[in-house]
Design an enzyme around this catalytic site. Structure first.
Site, PDB file in Angstrom:
ATOM      1  N   HIS A 240       0.827  -1.216   0.000  1.00 18.16           N
ATOM      2  CA  HIS A 240       0.000   0.000   0.000  1.00 18.16           C
ATOM      3  C   HIS A 240       0.859   1.263   0.000  1.00 18.16           C
ATOM      4  O   HIS A 240       2.052   1.237   0.354  1.00 18.16           O
ATOM      5  CB  HIS A 240      -0.923  -0.005   1.225  1.00 18.16           C
ATOM      6  CG  HIS A 240      -0.160  -0.022   2.528  1.00 18.16           C
ATOM      7  ND1 HIS A 240       0.401   1.098   3.091  1.00 18.16           N
ATOM      8  CD2 HIS A 240       0.158  -1.047   3.357  1.00 18.16           C
ATOM      9  CE1 HIS A 240       1.010   0.786   4.217  1.00 18.16           C
ATOM     10  NE2 HIS A 240       0.884  -0.524   4.405  1.00 18.16           N
ATOM     11  N   GLU A 316      -2.157  -7.389   7.410  1.00 17.28           N
ATOM     12  CA  GLU A 316      -0.837  -7.314   8.030  1.00 17.28           C
ATOM     13  C   GLU A 316      -0.826  -8.089   9.347  1.00 17.28           C
ATOM     14  O   GLU A 316      -1.879  -8.360   9.948  1.00 17.28           O
ATOM     15  CB  GLU A 316      -0.462  -5.840   8.275  1.00 17.28           C
ATOM     16  CG  GLU A 316       0.885  -5.600   8.933  1.00 17.28           C
ATOM     17  CD  GLU A 316       2.077  -6.140   8.141  1.00 17.28           C
ATOM     18  OE1 GLU A 316       2.230  -7.384   8.115  1.00 17.28           O
ATOM     19  OE2 GLU A 316       2.839  -5.332   7.588  1.00 17.28           O
TER      20      GLU A 316
END
Length: 437
Positions: A240, A316
């Protein structure tokens, strides 16, 4: 920096006689055919036609990206040796063509490799299509070309009897064994010119594209050798864009504040989207459920005209009590837990966070599910540092401590291909060339 492969060929029926050329531009990271060029050039020699094919291929690559590096592959020993500077150019018809080819890209951006004719089928078939069109009094048309499909079919036919080493998904040893077996078998295996840009190869031709991608990492001088491993599921792994925590290097996992992208992060996502749209290879977008990945994926998908699918497996690692802290702050507050975490993949961050071992188990299951869902396709996975490093680690068969030896920048691209027999190939890692103005 982006890398292209240019494969070119030319032929003359009579030498000199009715002649034509063909050339192909391939994305070295994905093996995707990006452009084809072919032309009937009237009466000429084989060598002139080969040089014309080289010039056309270099020009097509230059139109796609003038800053790219280019690896030229041809079965003409004469052209390769002359353009490499090892042989002198004596023929008056070839001197201007060689000069023209040398001026398309700066010399340091182009390398040359001779390949057997059997490995240059795509360009050879294009050249023959151009000569056939000339015989009919026509110019070659991309819409009627079957060169890519025929080249793929020919290579697939040779691979039918090839033994397939066993191994779980991501088994690097099995993948290497298969590549070595293929190499041992010798299969690394004036109207304007007509040029066709390819946004997506037809499904049957993807096998040919992936053969080329295997070649891009070939033998000692040029990387791994080519082998027809079938059409893989190719994961383009995008970290990202930046959040406010990124430049501060703070732990930011799935158990923290779930920050949004910063203005810098949104601009990075726009640049990624524009770059991937130019390449035209991504067929689906899957994102982690966290805000920063969904925002990144949404911006990129808008450029690609695709929807975003969310998969919780791409989230994550949960860093527990360390969320939002810098590494130095964690060392000050939780030194014993941090040392254990650095030494043992089973250790959890303070506060019952997620261990690297647990993350790896999750990522392996997610990988297997997505490989099955996207067999033979290219999918963009928008995720985070630890998951992306884990995809790469598992594909390489590297130990858990290798996670600490990889640098992964915000909005960087990596790529791993997964084949039907369980083998994997890491094709790209931490590429940020698309972020440069």
């Amino acid at each position: 920096m982006r890398e292209f492969i240019v494969e070119a060929d030319g032929g003359s029926r009579g030498n000199p006689g009715p002649a034509g050329y063909g050339s192909v531009v391939i994305d070295a990271a994905t093996g995707q055919t990006l452009a084809e060029a072919a032309e009937y050039i009237g009466v000429a020699t084989n060598n002139v036609a080969e040089y014309r094919g080289l010039v056309a291929g270099l020009r097509a690559a230059h139109e796609l990206d003038p800053t790219a590096t280019v690896h030229v592959r041809m079965d003409s020993k004469l052209v390769i040796e002359q353009m490499s500077g090892r042989w002198k150019i004596k023929h008056p018809d070839m001197k201007p063509l060689a000069f023209e080819a040398s001026k398309v890209f700066p010399a340091p951006q182009v390398t040359y490799e001779w390949i057997p004719r059997e490995q240059n089928k795509h360009a050879d078939r294009l050249a023959n299509e151009a000569m056939d069109a000339g015989k009919r009094g026509e110019q070659w048309s991309a819409s009627g070309s079957t060169a890519e499909l025929e080249a793929a079919d020919a290579r697939a036919a040779r691979a039918v009897a090839e033994p397939k080493p066993a191994g779980p998904p991501g088994d690097a040893a099995a993948g290497a064994a298969r590549a070595r077996a293929a190499l041992a078998d010798g299969r690394a295996d004036t109207a304007p010119s007509a040029t066709s840009a390819k946004s997506e190869a037809p499904a049957p031709a993807k096998a040919e594209a992936d053969v080329r991608a295997a070649r891009t990492v070939a033998a000692p001088s040029t990387g791994w050798g080519p082998a027809d491993m079938g059409a893989p599921a190719t994961f383009v792994l995008l970290r990202h864009g930046e959040t406010p925590l990124t430049p501060q290097k703070r732990f930011s996992g799935s158990g923290g504040t779930d920050p949004s992208l910063s203005d810098v992060g949104r601009e990075q996502a726009e640049r990624v989207g524009a770059a991937l749209a130019r390449r035209g290879t991504v067929q689906a977008v899957v994102a982690s459920p966290l805000t920063r990945t969904r925002e990144t994926a949404g911006i990129v998908a808008a450029h690609l005209g695709l929807d975003v699918t969310v998969d919780d497996g791409l989230r994550e690692t949960d860093f527990g009590a360390w969320e939002g802290l810098t590494f130095g702050e964690v060392r000050e507050r939780y030194a014993e837990d941090l040392n254990a975490w650095l030494a043992d993949p089973e250790a959890r961050p303070t506060g019952d966070g997620e261990s690297f071992a647990a993350t790896a188990t999750r990522i392996a299951a997610t990988r297997d599910k997505l490989v099955a869902a996207y067999a033979g396709r290219t999918v963009l996975l928008v995720s985070h540092v630890t998951p992306i490093k884990t995809f790469v680690r598992l594909a390489l068969g590297a130990p858990p401590e290798s996670l600490f030896r990889m640098e992964l920048s915000a909005a960087s691209l990596s790529a791993v291909a997964y084949y039907a027999d369980g083998n994997a190939s890491v094709r790209l890692f931490n590429d940020t060339s698309h972020l440069r103005p």
